[in-house]
Design an enzyme around this catalytic site. Sequence first.
Site, short mmCIF file in Angstrom:
data_model
loop_
_atom_site.label_atom_id
_atom_site.label_comp_id
_atom_site.label_asym_id
_atom_site.label_seq_id
_atom_site.Cartn_x
_atom_site.Cartn_y
_atom_site.Cartn_z
N SER A 158 0.84 -1.19 0.00
CA SER A 158 0.00 0.00 0.00
C SER A 158 0.88 1.24 0.00
O SER A 158 1.78 1.37 0.83
CB SER A 158 -0.90 0.00 1.24
OG SER A 158 -1.68 1.17 1.28
N GLY A 159 0.63 2.15 -0.94
CA GLY A 159 1.43 3.36 -1.05
C GLY A 159 2.59 3.25 -2.00
O GLY A 159 3.36 4.20 -2.16
N THR A 163 -2.05 1.98 -7.89
CA THR A 163 -3.21 2.64 -8.51
C THR A 163 -2.74 3.65 -9.55
O THR A 163 -3.33 3.75 -10.63
CB THR A 163 -4.06 3.34 -7.41
OG1 THR A 163 -4.47 2.37 -6.46
CG2 THR A 163 -5.27 3.99 -8.03
N ASN A 208 -0.80 5.09 3.26
CA ASN A 208 -1.17 5.70 1.99
C ASN A 208 -2.47 6.47 2.17
O ASN A 208 -3.42 5.97 2.76
CB ASN A 208 -1.33 4.59 0.93
CG ASN A 208 -1.60 5.15 -0.45
OD1 ASN A 208 -1.58 6.37 -0.65
ND2 ASN A 208 -1.85 4.27 -1.40
N SER A 211 -5.29 4.56 -0.45
CA SER A 211 -4.97 3.14 -0.54
C SER A 211 -6.17 2.37 -1.09
O SER A 211 -7.30 2.53 -0.62
CB SER A 211 -4.60 2.60 0.83
OG SER A 211 -4.37 1.21 0.78
N SER A 212 -5.94 1.53 -2.10
CA SER A 212 -7.00 0.66 -2.63
C SER A 212 -7.25 -0.45 -1.63
O SER A 212 -6.35 -1.23 -1.30
CB SER A 212 -6.58 0.06 -3.98
OG SER A 212 -6.39 1.05 -4.94
N GLY A 432 -0.10 -6.11 -2.33
CA GLY A 432 1.17 -6.82 -2.23
C GLY A 432 1.22 -7.62 -0.95
O GLY A 432 0.29 -7.59 -0.14
N GLU A 434 1.77 -8.53 2.72
CA GLU A 434 1.64 -7.68 3.89
C GLU A 434 2.08 -8.43 5.15
O GLU A 434 1.71 -9.59 5.35
CB GLU A 434 0.20 -7.20 4.08
CG GLU A 434 -0.24 -6.20 3.02
CD GLU A 434 -1.59 -5.57 3.33
OE1 GLU A 434 -1.95 -4.64 2.60
OE2 GLU A 434 -2.26 -6.02 4.28
#
Length: 1034
Positions: A158-159, A163, A208, A211-212, A432, A434
Amino acid sequence: MLLKCAAVLGSPSPFAQCVVFGWCLSSRELWAASQGPCVLCSDHYLLSGQLDMEGALTARDRVGIQDFVLLDETTEAAFLTNLKKRFSKDLIYTYVGTLIVSVNPYKELDIYNKKQMDTYMGVNFFELPPHIYALADNAYHTMLTEFNNHFILISGESGAGKTEASKKILQYYAVSCPSTTLLNTVRDKMLMSNPVLEAFGNAKTLKNDNSSRFGKYMDIQFNSEGDAVGGHILNYLLEKSRVVHQNHGERNFHIFYQLVEGGADDLLRQLGLERDVQHYNYLTQGECAIVSSINDRNDWKTVKNALQVINFDEINTNHLFGIVASVLHLGNIQFDSDSKASIYTHLMLFSSQLLGVDAQSLQEGLTFRKIEARKDQVLTPFTIDHAIYARDALAKAIYGQTFTWLVNRINESMENKDPSRKTVIGLLDIYGFEVFYVNSFEQFCINYCNEKLQQLFIQLTLKAEQDEYEAENIEWEPVQFFNNKIICDLVEEKHRGIISILDEECLRPGDATDLTFLERLEDKMGNHPHFVTHKLADKMTRKTLERGDFRLLHYAGEVTYCVLMCQSKNAIVKECFSTMDPDSRKRPETVATHFKSSLLKLTEILMAKEAWYIRCLKSNESKQPGQFDEALIRHQVKYLGLMEHLRVRRAGFAYRRKFDVFLKRYKPLCPATWPHWRGEPADGVEVLVQHLGYLPHEYKMGRTKIFIRHPRTLYATEDAYEKCKHELATRLQAKYKGYRAKGEFKKQKEAATKIETCWRGVQARKEKEKRAWAVKVIKKFIKGYMTRGQAKTTDNSEYLAFVRQSYLNRLKEKLPKTVLDKTTWLTPPVVLQETSEILRKLHYRLMVRKYVRGITPQKKAQLQLKATASSIFKGQKDSYPQSVAQPFVDTRISKCHIYSCSLTVLCSVFLQYSVPVIKYDRNGFKPRPRQLILTQTAAYVIEEAKIKQRVLYTSLKGISVSNLTDDIIVFHITCEDPKQKGDLVMQCNHLFEFLTKLSVIIEIQAGKESAVDFTTGQEPMVYKAKNGHLMVVS
């Protein structure tokens, strides 16, 4: 000749940053020899004035290698060092073969403009510096050429920029694909689906701000001509728990804040909302509802506009926002102690109204458990904890189903109904790997997904490598790599995997708890090498595990999961069943099983397509530009499996190129292949590598490609070429310049010949006309000359006019310059004698007038004196002409030089003139120097001691001078008094000036003759003659 930076002599280079001079191929702009970044493409190159082998080596050392496959050492340290070099120069993209590694710079880079897109369109993948556009373009053109399906897998933490990467690819296809009104509409819908899905599926997290919180797979459909004609989206594992709970420093999904902050007053009134996010329980748990980097009001406008583009009508839009508002109202519902009624009845009414359900039914569903016994139904009241759980579960279910409905509506909007066959490029944007301090069911699903994708990744990469080796008839060498199938089986295997055991534990009768689930796992998997719990671990490992934890050894490292799901932020396991028909007796499918099934379907979809990969990395945790956190990067490189992928790519041969491409680039290194190879490219390559001294184990010859095993072999070749090409460039430049100069000379010579021909023709015609004119003039001139003495006629009028004009022109150049010039007047012809005389008089009068007007008062007085002198002496004395040019002065002795004896006597008398003289005595004529002073009444002869003689003008009978050139003056004095001394004889060097001054004062009269004799001689002298007279020789 101009040399390209990445394709010298027209051949793509494996080092796009090894630039010489000419133009930067990224921007296609001309460059001078210097050092720095290209201003258009923002890629850094070494532009060296000395183009030699060291220049290329410096470039590699300075900005790193653009493809990790070409690293000398495939170690993690070398990988990170190369990545850091490129990041320090804002080179955020690097290849691992055809995979792109992207490092988030946390700042805007000018590398995504229209010019960049045009640069990468239709260009060989390795011809330009690494860029996401290169991958997108090659996937697109490969799809068109081979007419097959492709997908681009975008992964990372994330970040890390996943996206943004998917946005850039969509924007590239929107610009690069053919354009029509219909196609533009499809592209607009695909592009505008992003802000809608981001609003409903993205949220601020600790890592993020955007973040998605769901996985997205989007198929872009293309027709046979390459036009984007439709799209389809699949979503995976929406983080529904975020709807009801957020950790500190995090927010709920963006749409809630956008609605409250940006919605119109009428809309908020209709939905029963207030413009203050602090009033809503579901929006304040993270204690950061307002974020400086997020503008909810502007984002609300973007979402509203995007919904219109996607063809959402007003009714559906209002229903959609009504559901969002109902979730906020549900979050504010609280329960009393007996849980039989809602405290906030008006919130229940608003929620039921917005959801379109009966308020009483909604209240019963939130406060009672329904138990069916055969045909009877029994309602059991919830405790407060159960009621809150039911409320939150309903909110999550509503939001999750709404998100699925939203995705389906977007798919309907982008759907292409043309039945003809289409090819697709898929974009997979998913979480990704985590690893957190506490890892729950959510991280378990995410990491399971990454295990499957890594398995797919390795399989597809190995398969691609094997297929290429087989196609080129190169012997395949087995690659040693970690096969993570054992971990995938540990999670997904039927009846034995973790998901199957979780399903059984959740659905079995009796009291199933987190600890009983852990015990089942220990019973089933106690001997598995990748599964560890507190009970199964050794003494050292137990210190790192809690009793409610289990640990999986993933491909990317160890991750410890907590089975105490009541402590987790994710309540997915608690609700565990998907929406089903309430009348059905079929065993429901759990969320884990549903996710597993969806992941298997996704894997099947991806296996049927050609794969392209983008691995996104975070440069630092603080989101600051220019910071490169090596520990964080190393962590991500490990979890993304980049080193594993690099080892697979480097297991056989590091570099491969088609024969014609390799020969075209490196043929200058061998005399036999330069400048042209007439045979087959394969034979030319064989000759070339033999000349370069390649050892047999360093390369292999395939059917269409040459395979080079070690990067150092390629570096040596490239450095030799770097050194060679400058000499070739010089020779080519010389030849080209000679060719250009010769062509230019021929053009100039032909042009000069044409100009000379035309000019000679013009000159000849002018000469002919001139001669004809001259004949006519000469004829007239001769006839006029012959009749010049006659009266003016037609024949002589022009001649006479010419004579007049010629005389006047000559006269103008030879006019007398002074009044005294009486001899230089030009002699006129007969016909102009009278005219000439008139002009002469006019000219002299004009000069006299100019002269007179230019005379000053001082000069006028001088001329008056000169005129007086002229009237007295002109023609009377021989020395007079020589004196004319000498100006007269007021006095010859200044007052300070007059003898002092006379000043006391003459102090009251105005002195008219003074001059030094020599007085001759009457007796013996002895010369004596004296001063002669003229006053208004008398003349005084003075010596140093006294006044020797005073001569009154009334006693002066006359003054005598000779007509010779001497300076003797004789004053004739009346001798009435016997004491008078008689005539005064003097010699004065300023005779004419003295006598003129005196004549102005008195009028001179004739006197008696004195005893002075004058004669001429060779030398002037004055002496006493024998007869007793004064003899003056002049």
